[in-house]
Structure formats: structure tokens, C-alpha cells
Design a protein around this motif. Structure first.
Motif, PDB file in Angstrom:
ATOM      1  N   THR A 252       0.824  -1.212   0.000  1.00  0.00           N
ATOM      2  CA  THR A 252       0.000   0.000   0.000  1.00  0.00           C
ATOM      3  C   THR A 252       0.859   1.262   0.000  1.00  0.00           C
ATOM      4  O   THR A 252       0.498   2.248  -0.638  1.00  0.00           O
ATOM      5  CB  THR A 252      -0.959   0.037   1.197  1.00  0.00           C
ATOM      6  OG1 THR A 252      -0.318  -0.572   2.295  1.00  0.00           O
ATOM      7  CG2 THR A 252      -2.227  -0.693   0.894  1.00  0.00           C
ATOM      8  N   ILE A 255       2.106   1.924  -3.495  1.00  0.00           N
ATOM      9  CA  ILE A 255       1.094   2.449  -4.416  1.00  0.00           C
ATOM     10  C   ILE A 255       1.050   3.968  -4.341  1.00  0.00           C
ATOM     11  O   ILE A 255       0.802   4.650  -5.331  1.00  0.00           O
ATOM     12  CB  ILE A 255      -0.289   1.840  -4.085  1.00  0.00           C
ATOM     13  CG1 ILE A 255      -0.319   0.380  -4.515  1.00  0.00           C
ATOM     14  CG2 ILE A 255      -1.406   2.594  -4.786  1.00  0.00           C
ATOM     15  CD1 ILE A 255      -1.546  -0.363  -4.087  1.00  0.00           C
ATOM     16  N   SER A 256       1.346   4.514  -3.157  1.00  0.00           N
ATOM     17  CA  SER A 256       1.230   5.963  -3.021  1.00  0.00           C
ATOM     18  C   SER A 256       2.470   6.697  -3.518  1.00  0.00           C
ATOM     19  O   SER A 256       2.503   7.917  -3.510  1.00  0.00           O
ATOM     20  CB  SER A 256       0.940   6.324  -1.570  1.00  0.00           C
ATOM     21  OG  SER A 256       1.970   5.804  -0.763  1.00  0.00           O
ATOM     22  N   ILE A 257       3.490   5.954  -3.935  1.00  0.00           N
ATOM     23  CA  ILE A 257       4.702   6.621  -4.427  1.00  0.00           C
ATOM     24  C   ILE A 257       4.626   6.726  -5.943  1.00  0.00           C
ATOM     25  O   ILE A 257       4.648   5.724  -6.644  1.00  0.00           O
ATOM     26  CB  ILE A 257       5.967   5.845  -4.019  1.00  0.00           C
ATOM     27  CG1 ILE A 257       6.027   5.712  -2.504  1.00  0.00           C
ATOM     28  CG2 ILE A 257       7.215   6.560  -4.533  1.00  0.00           C
ATOM     29  CD1 ILE A 257       7.136   4.820  -2.018  1.00  0.00           C
ATOM     30  N   ASN A 258       4.561   7.947  -6.425  1.00  0.00           N
ATOM     31  CA  ASN A 258       4.408   8.130  -7.865  1.00  0.00           C
ATOM     32  C   ASN A 258       5.733   8.230  -8.610  1.00  0.00           C
ATOM     33  O   ASN A 258       5.759   8.357  -9.818  1.00  0.00           O
ATOM     34  CB  ASN A 258       3.579   9.381  -8.152  1.00  0.00           C
ATOM     35  CG  ASN A 258       2.101   9.053  -8.118  1.00  0.00           C
ATOM     36  OD1 ASN A 258       1.704   7.938  -8.436  1.00  0.00           O
ATOM     37  ND2 ASN A 258       1.302  10.007  -7.707  1.00  0.00           N
ATOM     38  N   ILE A 279       8.737   3.325 -15.777  1.00  0.00           N
ATOM     39  CA  ILE A 279       7.997   2.493 -14.820  1.00  0.00           C
ATOM     40  C   ILE A 279       7.986   3.195 -13.461  1.00  0.00           C
ATOM     41  O   ILE A 279       9.021   3.630 -12.968  1.00  0.00           O
ATOM     42  CB  ILE A 279       8.659   1.111 -14.692  1.00  0.00           C
ATOM     43  CG1 ILE A 279       8.534   0.370 -16.010  1.00  0.00           C
ATOM     44  CG2 ILE A 279       8.044   0.309 -13.563  1.00  0.00           C
ATOM     45  CD1 ILE A 279       9.261  -0.947 -16.033  1.00  0.00           C
ATOM     46  N   ALA A 282       4.726   2.891  -8.065  1.00  0.00           N
ATOM     47  CA  ALA A 282       3.340   2.520  -7.802  1.00  0.00           C
ATOM     48  C   ALA A 282       2.911   1.357  -8.690  1.00  0.00           C
ATOM     49  O   ALA A 282       2.224   0.440  -8.245  1.00  0.00           O
ATOM     50  CB  ALA A 282       2.430   3.721  -8.030  1.00  0.00           C
ATOM     51  N   SER A 283       3.315   1.407  -9.966  1.00  0.00           N
ATOM     52  CA  SER A 283       2.853   0.353 -10.860  1.00  0.00           C
ATOM     53  C   SER A 283       3.549  -0.969 -10.567  1.00  0.00           C
ATOM     54  O   SER A 283       3.092  -2.027 -10.974  1.00  0.00           O
ATOM     55  CB  SER A 283       3.084   0.758 -12.316  1.00  0.00           C
ATOM     56  OG  SER A 283       4.451   0.710 -12.616  1.00  0.00           O
ATOM     57  N   MET A 284       4.655  -0.917  -9.850  1.00  0.00           N
ATOM     58  CA  MET A 284       5.365  -2.148  -9.491  1.00  0.00           C
ATOM     59  C   MET A 284       4.847  -2.754  -8.186  1.00  0.00           C
ATOM     60  O   MET A 284       5.179  -3.881  -7.847  1.00  0.00           O
ATOM     61  CB  MET A 284       6.856  -1.849  -9.305  1.00  0.00           C
ATOM     62  CG  MET A 284       7.644  -1.677 -10.570  1.00  0.00           C
ATOM     63  SD  MET A 284       7.782  -3.232 -11.438  1.00  0.00           S
ATOM     64  CE  MET A 284       8.722  -4.183 -10.251  1.00  0.00           C
ATOM     65  N   ALA A 285       4.044  -1.963  -7.458  1.00  0.00           N
ATOM     66  CA  ALA A 285       3.694  -2.340  -6.087  1.00  0.00           C
ATOM     67  C   ALA A 285       3.210  -3.781  -5.933  1.00  0.00           C
ATOM     68  O   ALA A 285       3.734  -4.516  -5.099  1.00  0.00           O
ATOM     69  CB  ALA A 285       2.660  -1.367  -5.541  1.00  0.00           C
ATOM     70  N   PRO A 286       2.245  -4.222  -6.728  1.00  0.00           N
ATOM     71  CA  PRO A 286       1.749  -5.586  -6.509  1.00  0.00           C
ATOM     72  C   PRO A 286       2.784  -6.669  -6.806  1.00  0.00           C
ATOM     73  O   PRO A 286       2.583  -7.819  -6.443  1.00  0.00           O
ATOM     74  CB  PRO A 286       0.566  -5.688  -7.479  1.00  0.00           C
ATOM     75  CG  PRO A 286       0.161  -4.291  -7.736  1.00  0.00           C
ATOM     76  CD  PRO A 286       1.426  -3.512  -7.710  1.00  0.00           C
TER      77      PRO A 286
END
Lengths: 310, 418, 412
Positions: A252, A255-258, A279, A282-286
Motif C-alpha cells: 500500500t 502504491i502511493s509513491i508516484n 515504470i 506505484a505500478s510495481m507495487a503488486p
């Protein structure tokens, strides 16, 4: 500030949900050495049983009854399936559960249809509890929090403070000794497998209406559960808890890191328009949990809090 | 009394019969198949079988031989295959220069190289562990790679993947590789090469050491070898052969998409190898043939094919842990020992029992499927009408099942008494 | 002796019968889509639609006197497996391919069909794409053998941005999508079209997340809330779409989520009342539009026959009817003749006129923006919620139209 509060709260709730899912697997895994691939399928069964029971009675009955049914199914699987395969080694056991996952998926489709079912949060919990920074927090999310914490405490008490827990813990490390002391080790195994499945079922009852209940829910939840268990360490309920929280928070917060890779490694000459540079974190988070899994296993094969190699 | 080890060495004729003859027979089989005039569908299926045979054998170098379970072996097929599709495009685009002299026929070699490279890079950290940590690392790596495949479009082509044209570049052996029967010769050649090389690998010191590392890594250390390095080397070879099957697939399908790296094909190869029998060299070959056929054709007969596959897999794990190869060799041994009649009788009874159970299972599954889809369709095998409410349906669902279980149990008990 | 005669007679009769069946041929359509596994239901919903459409045409006398047969081939959404099934279909005599689930599969089929037709002249097959929306298929990667009956992603985005243009209260838009070609293309199209049609709109977020890996979308929703967005545009499909909107409903975020795939099977059932006024979709028609009695009868017949699904694939019926028209016009069921007759063909459908644009084989049709409502004639997913047209939700075909870069190579 806003971001931190949100991420903390969400991370904790997601982490607790992960913990509910993985605690049963940890129990089974540490006791029998079986990586139960069908664990997420039992989670799915929990959701579907709850849906059916809720249709006949109400949510609270389902909350109690569905995990019990799943537990009984799990005991049956152990008694007539897994026990037979046990002689052929761990790989065979693992493959058995692998096939079982296929089977449960298909049977669920026959019984409940191929699309999602309308399993909703009960009205008694379907209201916004409080609002922070314009975002509502539904009562159900907080309910999840409490159920998970209750489960954690109950499990901890059962394993550490009761006689049954002591025997289970002993059977975990020294099954033969426990057998010689006159305890029925196969029965203990069956009970533990059933209990582990019941815990997955409970997570299904809770998670099924929080997320969606459809035949694909097992496949989607499968891999992440392993990550939690392995990162946490074998035989360690505390480890599973810590790992679940860690993964929940990590994901989580990420996700908040842009920021993108170009922002971070820009000084190396990485251009923000290049494929790698564009990239964002946030887009790598999952994907971070899987990265964590690989790194942890390389550096510390016992997992975070495990006492022996996985 | 000392053992004369020289006397234990197999004689030349034994060596020939056990090592060379099967390969010659295999080659003959591959050569003979086209003379039966297979349709293009059959050829496509055969080509995929060839690809999967190589892949399953490569996978079994790890699981069966080295005792390393991996959930992400399709990664190497995918990387090898993607690389080869890129080469196909380079060949197509080349005007003079190096690539214009490369025949498409050589694709599996490129795939092999790429697979080896990928195995060397990814294997370095993961081979430090064995057992479950190794399996979990492979799962993590596979998930990461599958996600990357969707993110890096320039190499993986995004969702649509990358396609190439196998009819470009110089011809080799007069094969234009356009029509499927020419592709068949290509696949047959490389399948044979792959099988022969992997068989030869089991005879090398490294192949033997990998089995020793599986059974007792400590003892391997005592005699002066490093188990980690043995695993690492085997891993590189296994990745290389997987990449080779990717190169074969690149020519057959002329397209690679990110799904080819995902957990699904990795799981399928695990099932194939296990159903075939991981303890035998030929097991994965049989498994790959059976599973490829089932995947492509079972769905024509029943919507519940996944259920049958799951059931079959579970039954193999529970009752026939040595897989198809185990049954075949078990029967062969019995015949050689002169117990043909006895074994045959038992086998026939067991087969009858299994067939009886299968009747019930099929009736239950098919009726249930039709009932749950709710189109009002009725299961009608051989002109029998079996709606869910009919008594006959219930009889067929229960009686053969009970009889089959009783029969197989009876045979097993008798066999144990003897 | 009589036995022999009888046998000979029987043989003659059966040969005659076979000869008879040759003259009244069947036109074989191969439906290559998932019919089992996790995506099985969405393939099955398409399959049943095509079968019903074929039955209607057959009942009305068939195509040039021939009967249509739609045969299902299960491709398990795998491009490789699709190639096996495609070969199987071609060998069994199918000359028309139907497919829609997954652009990866569509790309593999287009590629394979192109190569097959080049390598096997006289045995051409034509591919009718009913749902794969990657714009490239009718642009740089266009093919004479490929016809698309669904609006592609840029056209659907055109419809969405047109609708946003009519809504002055939308000032901030948030883009979120899956991290792969399709998600990126949707975001890029939205950015471009919004800056053109509504330069005053601020894009407050442009987010990508990995495909089918996110379980809890709440953190994303809170980012959206913090950004103060008035609308969200997403190309998400499957669980990524459902979970996103579900998380929004849970957090009390009541803004339009403009989706491409909101109408997917089971999505409304999974979301329940949380989807009212939140979930929007763009389609070529919804059951609750004003339509003829024939159309209502068709919708009801479909629901009656296939109670698990709803009348969703309107374009399946459009595809089959346009095929019928083209074949009658060409006077032949030969793929090349039909393909040529399809070019530029116009068909008066239940929800507007559909034209198959000749330059790129992309169907041009009006699109509709709809949202979930309780007050509807036909519900979906066997609950009483259904899709209702929103204000200014009708986007004429000319407005949805997108230019093409296709340079089509036609056979002689």
C-alpha cells in the motif's frame, strides 16, 4: 500526512486479511511439510458455502457454519487423500493438492455456476463507520480488522497455552515421540489439516463479500498466500503475521509513491521516456511481494522468523 | 571375497540394446509417421507433441533427475522462443550481413543458447537452495517474469506478442518450412536431437552426479563435489533444453505471447512429467504425448475436460506414483520374468475395475455439467437418455462405481496376499 | 439374396442421401474462444449468441439455401492452443472463424490466417472478430481477411470523451488501467482526445497497475479521492474492473467510472447496488434501449434459452446477419466473394445502422453510454439491476468514428 494515514490503515487491513488466509496454510505447512496448493480453493469454498448458508439463514450463522463445513471437507481430504499419498514423499503430496485445486475449481463451477454470485455484505455492517479526508471507511472493513485480531489471539492462546496446543507443537517437531507417548498422531494431523482449511474458509467468508465471489478467486489468491507463508518462515505463526503485515504495508505504501525509476536513477542518465525509466514504483507495487520472496529466500532461507529451512 | 567389478559391466550387446536400440526405434518411428498421410491437424498436434516432449524432458532433468521442483520452467521456453522470433524477424529484415546467412532451421540452437544464458543468470541465486526454497524461488521468479513480459513491450511485444515468418532466410536441406509436413521434419529432427542429447546427458558424470545430489547431497560433498555447483550446471542445461523447445515452438507457431512465460504452461509441464512418470527417462515423453493430446482434443468431447484432467492427475498421484512409464515397465518386467499370464490376468481385472469406475464418473460429470448449464440438454450416450431425474442415471452413477471399487480392491488384496 | 438386395438398396439410398446433403451444403463457422476454465463463461455467452443468430438465419431459409453451423473450439485463451484449434477447424471444413476474447489470441489468429491464406490459395478463411478491441488490427496491422464488428478501443474512447464533453460538471479526470499495451493505449487515447475536446479538463492521475495482481484497490481509490477527480476512465476488465468499482463503492466514492467492460458477465451481480450511478459502460447497444418488438422477442428468447447469460453480444447477431446479407449479395458462400461483398455493406440493426468500412474492415456503428439502474425493463445477472442509457448517452456512428492508417492488400 494524509497519504501516511491512508496507507497505514489500508496496509493493516490488507495485511490482516492476508494473515487470515495464510495462518491456516502455515499451520498445515509447518506441521505436515505440505505446501497445500489447494489452500486458496478452500478459501473459495468458504465464500461459496457462506453464500449458500446466508441464502438459507443469515450472515452470522454463515460466519460460524461455513468454516466448519470447509474444515470437515478438509479433514476428509486428509483422511482419504493426503494420507495415502504421504508415503510417496512431499512432492507427491504437493502435486496431490495441485490436482485438488483443479478439481475444486471445476466442482464449484458445476454447483454454483461459472460466473460470480451475488454474495453481499450484510446490511448490519454495510454502512460507513467514519470518514477521514473525504474517504469513507465502511463498518465491514473494521469488522474484518476485529475478526482477524480475534482469530490471531485465539490461535495464539490455543497453541501456546492449552494442552492440545502443546501436543500439536510437539507433533510438529517430533511426531514419532508424540506417537510413542500414546497420542494418535494421524488423528492430530487430520485435525490440524481440517483446522487449517477451516481458517481458510473463515477468510473466505470474510473476503468473499469484501472482494468478489467467483470461480477465479482461488487462482487469484493462490500465489500471494505462499509468499506470506514462506517469507514469514516455516512453523512460525508470528512470522506469518509479521510477513502479512509487512507485505500489506509495503504494497500500500508503494502504491502511493508516484516516483518513476527515471526520477530515482536519473543521475545515472536513465531517461524518463525510456521503457525502464517510465515504470513507476506505484505500478510495481503488486509485484513487490514476489521480489521480497526471492530476496528473502536467497538471503535467509528460514524466512523472517522461522527456525528451520523451508 | 572380492567382487569383480569388471564382470558387472554390461556387455556390448546389452549396451546396444539398452542405449542405442531405443533411439534407433524412436528415429524410425519419427520417419515412418508421415507415410501414414496424417492430416494437417494431426501434424500440428504431432509438432506440439515434439515441442512438449523436449520441454518435459528438460523439466525432468530438474525434477526427476536432480530432485529440484520448479514452478517456473516455462520462463526459459518463453525467453528462448521470444529470442528466436526476434531472430526470425532479423532474418526476414536482413539484406546481406550475418543474419541473411542464418537458416531458420537453426532456430533451436539459438533457443538453446538463450535458454542457457537465462538459466545461468536466474539459476545463480536460486540454485543456492534446494527443496522447497528452490521451488518457491522459482514460483517467485516466474511471477516476476510474467509481469515483466507485460511491461517491457520492446522485447515481449505486449499482449499481442511478437510474430515472425518461418519462410524467410536461406533454405536448409531443401525445406522451405512453409507447409506443415516440412515443419514436421524440422520438429522431428530436433525432437530426436533433443531426446538423444538429454539421454546422453544422463550418462555423463554430471548427469550421474545430479542424481547423487538428489539422493544425498552430503555424500556428494564428501567425495569432493560441490552440490550447489552441480545443481547450477544441471539447471543451466535444463534451461538450455527448455529454450531449445522454445526455438522449435517459434518455428511451428511463428508467434510468442507473454502467456507462454506464465504459471499455466509451467504447471502443465509438471502435470505431463508426473503423469508420464518422473523416475524414468521415457516417462515425460509419454506424459507429454498424452497431455498434449488431451489438452487439444478432450475439449471437443466434453466441457468438463479440466475436471477429468484433474481427476486423472489425482488418481495418478494417489495410485500410480510411477506414472504411465511405471506401468509399462512393470508389465515388461513381469513378462520377462515369465509371469505373463498372472500379470495379464491381474491387469485385465484392474482395467475392468477402472473402466467400471470411469463409466460412473463420466455419467456423473456429464449429467452434472448439463444440469448446471441449464440449457435443458440431456446426456445421451449410445442412444440412452440420461436426464438427472431418471432412475437409470442414478443406477449408472452408483452401481458401476461400487463394483469397480470392489473389484480393484479385491485384486489389490489378492496381489498383496501373494 | 434378398438380404443382399436390401443391403445394396440401403447403400444406394445412403449414397444418394449424402449426395443430397452435399447440394444443400452447410456453411461452417468455427467459434474459437474459451469454453472451459476461468474465462469459459464469457466465451460461452458469445457462443450461445452466435448459435441463436445462426438458428434464426437457418429458420429463414439459410444463406443462399445453405444452412449455417457454428462449431465451438475451446482455445483456453491461449494463443498457441488457438493455433491448434484453428488448424482443426480449417481441416474440418470451416471457412469462417469467430473469435473475440483476448487481443493476444486475435493477433495470433490474424497472423495465422494471413499465412494460411498465402500458403494455401483456394482454401481461404475469413476471420470475424467480435470483441478484440486493439486498434492496431484495423490500422497498421490490418488484413483483408479480418473484419471487426466491435468498436475498437479508440472509438469507444471517442464515445466516452464525447459524453464527457457534454458534462460541464466534470473538471478533473483520473485515468487508471492495467499495465500492458491495452491499458497504456486507453490512457494515451484518453489524454489525447480530452485535450482536444475539453482542454479545460485537468488529468489528475494517470495510473497503471499490473494485470490481475491487485486484490485490494482501496489504496488506489484513496489516491483518486485525494486527487478530487470527478470521473474515472478505465480500460480494466475482469476482476480488475469489478474490484476497482467495488472498492470505490465501499469508500463512498460516487463518481462515474467509465469502463469498456462494465457489462461483463457477473460484474453487476458482484457489485450489487454499489454499482448504481458508479459503473458506466460503453457498448453498441443495451437491452433497455427503445427497440422493435422483434428485438424484444429476441432478447427474451435468448434469456429463455440460456438463463445463465443475458443478451449482451448484440454484435454476434449483427455479425451473422451481415454475413448473410453479404453472401446473398455475392450470390456465393465463398470466403473471398463474401469478404468483398462485406466491404462497405450497410445493415439496419436494432440499435442503429452498421456500416463495414471498406478501407480497414472496421464496423462503424452508434455507441451508447449506460449506467446501472434499478428502474429497468431487463435486469442482468439474474438480479433486478440492469443497464439504462444516460443523458446524452447516444453517440452517433460519425462521432465515434476514428481515422485509419490501414493500407489494405486485397487479393486479385
Amino acid at each position: 500526512m494524509e497519504t501516511i494515514v491512508f496507507s497505514l490503515l489500508n496496509g493493516i487491513i490488507y495485511g490482516l486479511l492476508l494473515f487470515m488466509l495464510s495462518s491456516g496454510l502455515t499451520l498445515i505447512f509447518s506441521m505436515m511439510g505440505v505446501l497445500n496448493f489447494a489452500h486458496a480453493s478452500f478459501y473459495m469454498l468458504g465464500a461459496y458455502f457462506a453464500y449458500t448458508v446466508m441464502g438459507a439463514t443469515n450472515y452470522w450463522v454463515a460466519l460460524i457454519l461455513a468454516p466448519i463445513i470447509v474444515g470437515v471437507v478438509g479433514m476428509g481430504v486428509e483422511r482419504w487423500g493426503l494420507r495415502r499419498v504421504h508415503a510417496n514423499g512431499h512432492v507427491a503430496e504437493l502435486l496431490f493438492t495441485f490436482g485438488l485445486a483443479y478439481l475444486i475449481d471445476e466442482i464449484v463451477k458445476i454447483v454454483w455456476g461459472r460466473t460470480s454470485v451475488n454474495y453481499q455484505v450484510p446490511d448490519a455492517l454495510n454502512f460507513p463507520l467514519f470518514t477521514i479526508y473525504n474517504a469513507q471507511y465502511s463498518a465491514y472493513r473494521i469488522f474484518i480488522l476485529f475478526v482477524a485480531i480475534f482469530m490471531l489471539c485465539a490461535l495464539w492462546y490455543l497453541l501456546k497455552k492449552t494442552r492440545a496446543g502443546l501436543i500439536i507443537q510437539a507433533a510438529l517437531t517430533h511426531p514419532h515421540m508424540v506417537g510413542h507417548l500414546g497420542h494418535n498422531v494421524p488423528a492430530i494431523f487430520m485435525g490440524v489439516f481440517g483446522a487449517g482449511c477451516a481458517l481458510a474458509g473463515l477468510a473466505g467468508v470474510i473476503g468473499g463479500n469484501y472482494f468478489i465471489t467467483d470461480p477465479a478467486m482461488a487462482v487469484q489468491m493462490g500465489p500471494i498466500v505462499f509468499v506470506v507463508v514462506v517469507v514469514g518462515g516455516l512453523g512460525s505463526l508470528e512470522g506469518a503475521f509479521v510477513a502479512a503485515m509487512l507485505i500489506g504495508l509495503l504494497q500500500t505504501f508503494a502504491i502511493s509513491i508516484n516516483a518513476s525509476f527515471a526520477d530515482i536513477f536519473g543521475f545515472l542518465g536513465l531517461s524518463p521516456t525510456s521503457e525502464f525509466g517510465s515504470i513507476t514504483i506505484a505500478s510495481m507495487a503488486p509485484m513487490l511481494p514476489f521480489l521480497l520472496l526471492v530476496l528473502i529466500l536467497i538471503v535467509r532461507p528460514t524466512g523472517l522468523m522461522g527456525d528451520r529451512e523451508v | 571375497m572380492t567382487t569383480d567389478y569388471a564382470a558387472l559391466e554390461p556387455s556390448r550387446s546389452e549396451k546396444f540394446r539398452q542405449r542405442i536400440l531405443p533411439l534407433i526405434l524412436f528415429a524410425l518411428l519419427l520417419v515412418v509417421i508421415p507415410f501414414f498421410g496424417p492430416s494437417r491437424t494431426t501434424l500440428t498436434l504431432l509438432n506440439h507433441m515434439g515441442i512438449n516432449i523436449v520441454f518435459a524432458l528438460a523439466f525432468n532433468m530438474l525434477l526427476g533427475r536432480a530432485g529440484l521442483l520448479t514452478f517456473g520452467h516455462a520462463v526459459y521456453v518463453g525467453l528462448g522462443g521470444y529470442f528466436c522470433v526476434h531472430i526470425l524477424n532479423w532474418i526476414d529484415a536482413s539484406d546481406g550481413g550475418f543474419w541473411s546467412s542464418v537458416p531458420v532451421f537453426s532456430m533451436p540452437i539459438w533457443g538453446f543458447a538463450m535458454g542457457a544464458l537465462a538459466g545461468a543468470v536466474i539459476g545463480w541465486p536460486s540454485c543456492k537452495r534446494s527443496g522447497t526454497p528452490f521451488a518457491m524461488i522459482s514460483l517467485g521468479v516466474a511471477e516476476l517474469m510474467a509481469a515483466f513480459a507485460y511491461m517491457f513491450d520492446s522485447f515481449f511485444g505486449g499482449e499481442m506478442g511478437i510474430s515472425g515468418d518461418r519462410m524467410s532466410g536461406p533454405e536448409f536441406l531443401g525445406l522451405s518450412l512453409g507447409p506443415l509436413d516440412e515443419v514436421y521434419w524440422f520438429i522431428a529432427f530436433w525432437t530426436f536431437v533433443g531426446v538423444a542429447l538429454m539421454f546422453a546427458f544422463t550418462r555423463t558424470p554430471l548427469g550421474k552426479l545430479s542424481e547423487a545430489t538428489r539422493d544425498n547431497p552430503e555424500r556428494v560433498q564428501f567425495i569432493g563435489f560441490n552440490p550447489t555447483r552441480v545443481r547450477y550446471l544441471v539447471f543451466i542445461f535444463s534451461g538450455a533444453f527448455a529454450g531449445m523447445s522454445g526455438g522449435m515452438a517459434a518455428v511451428q507457431d511463428e508467434i510468442f505471447t507473454p502467456e507462454s512465460l506464465s504459471l499455466i504452461p509451467s504447471g502443465a509441464v509438471l502435470i505431463a512429467a508426473y503423469i508420464g512418470g518422473i523416475r524414468y527417462f521415457t516417462g515425460p515423453i509419454m506424459g507429454a504425448i498424452v497431455l498434449t493430446y488431451m489438452q487439444s482434443n478432450l475439449s471437443d468431447y466434453s466441457a468438463g475436460w479440466l475436471l477429468y484432467l484433474g481427476l486423472l492427475f489425482i488418481c495418478v498421484v494417489m495410485f500410480v506414483p510411477n506414472g504411465i512409464a511405471g506401468m509399462v515397465y512393470g508389465g515388461y518386467d513381469a513378462v520377462r520374468k515369465g509371469k505373463t499370464a498372472e500379470v495379464l490376468g491381474q491387469f485385465a481385472l484392474r482395467a475392468l475395475g477402472v473402466a467400471l469406475m470411469a463409466v460412473s464418473v463420466i455419467v456423473i460429470v456429464e449429467v452434472a455439467f448439463r444440469y448446471s448449464e441449464g440449457y435443458g440438454e440431456v446426456f445421451e450416450p449410445f442412444g440412452l437418455s440420461l436426464p438427472p431425474e431418471s432412475v437409470l442415471t442414478w443406477i449408472l452413477a452408483v452401481v458401476p462405481l461400487a463394483a469397480g471399487i470392489w473389484l480393484t480392491r479385491h485384486v489389490t488384496r489378492k496381489a498383496e496376499e501373494v | 439374396m434378398t438380404n443382399f438386395k436390401r443391403a445394396a438398396l440401403a447403400a444406394t439410398v445412403s449414397v444418394l442421401a449424402m449426395a443430397g446433403s452435399v447440394s444443400a451444403d452447410t456453411v461452417k463457422f468455427a467459434f474459437i474462444d474459451p469454453l472451459s476454465g476461468p474465462m469459459g463463461s464469457s466465451g460461452d455467452a458469445g457462443f450461445t449468441s452466435f448459435k441463436l443468430a445462426a438458428e434464426h438465419i437457418n429458420a429463414a431459409g439459410g444463406v443462399n439455401g445453405d444452412q449455417i453451423e457454428v462449431v465451438g473450439y475451446d482455445n483456453k485463451v491461449s494463443p498457441k492452443e488457438s493455433l491448434v484449434q484453428l488448424q482443426k477447424a480449417i481441416d474440418s471444413g470451416a471457412r469462417y472463424i469467430l473469435q473475440g476474447n483476448g487481443s493476444s489470441v486475435a493477433a495470433a489468429i490474424i497472423d495465422a490466417v494471413n499465412k494460411h491464406n498465402a500458403r494455401n490459395p483456394g482454401e481461404e478463411v475469413v476471420y470475424f472478430n467480435y470483441a478484440a478491441v486493439t486498434p492496431a488490427f484495423t490500422n497498421e496491422a490490418c488484413s483483408f481477411w479480418h473484419f471487426r464488428f466491435d468498436a475498437h478501443a479508440d472509438m469507444k474512447m471517442n464515445a466516452i470523451t464525447d459524453w464527457i464533453k457534454s458534462r460541464d460538471d466534470i473538471k478533473k479526470v483520473y485515468l487508471i488501467g492495467q499495465d500492458y499495451v491495452f491499458g497504456e493505449a486507453v490512457a494515451a487515447a484518453a489524454l489525447e482526445q480530452l485535450s482536444e475536446k475539453r482542454p479545460d479538463i485537468e488529468i489528475v492521475g494517470n495510473e497503471l497497475h499490473p494485470l490481475a495482481k491487485v486484490k485490494d484497490f482501496t489504496p488506489y481509490i484513496q489516491k483518486i479521492i485525494s486527487s478530487g477527480a470527478d470521473a474515472v476512465i478505465t480500460g480494466n476488465w475482469g476482476s480488475d474492473m469489478t474490484l476497482l468499482v467495488k472498492a470505490a463503492a465501499d469508500s463512498g466514492l460516487k463518481i462515474p467510472f467509465l469502463t469498456f467492460y462494465g457489462g461483463s458477465l457477473g460484474a453487476v451481480a458482484a457489485l450489487g447496488e454499489g454499482s448504481i450511478g458508479t459503473l458506466y459502460q460503453v457498448t453498441e447497444g443495451i437491452t433497455n434501449l427503445e427497440a422493435s418488438d422483434d428485438q424484444y422477442a429476441l432478447i427474451e428468447e435468448y434469456k429463455d434459452r440460456f438463463p445463465d447469460y443475458d443478451y449482451y453480444y448484440h454484435r454476434a447477431f449483427v455479425t451473422m446477419n451481415m454475413f448473410d446479407m453479404a453472401a446473398e449479395k455475392a450470390g456465393s458462400n465463398d470466403p473471398i466473394a463474401v469478404a468483398k461483398a462485406l466491404e462497405g455493406l450497410t445493415y439496419d440493426g436494432a440499435y442503429g445502422t452498421v456500416t463495414m468500412r471498406a478501407e480497414d474492415h472496421q464496423a462503424q456503428q452508434p455507441l451508447y453510454i449506460s449506467t446501472v439502474s434499478k428502474d429497468v425493463k431487463y435486469g442482468v445477472d439474474n438480479i433486478d439491476l440492469g443497464w439504462a442509457l444516460v443523458d446524452n448517452g447516444t453517440i452517433p456512428a460519425t462521432a465515434a468514428e476514428a481515422p485509419t492508417t490501414c493500407k489494405m492488400e486485397r487479393p486479385e
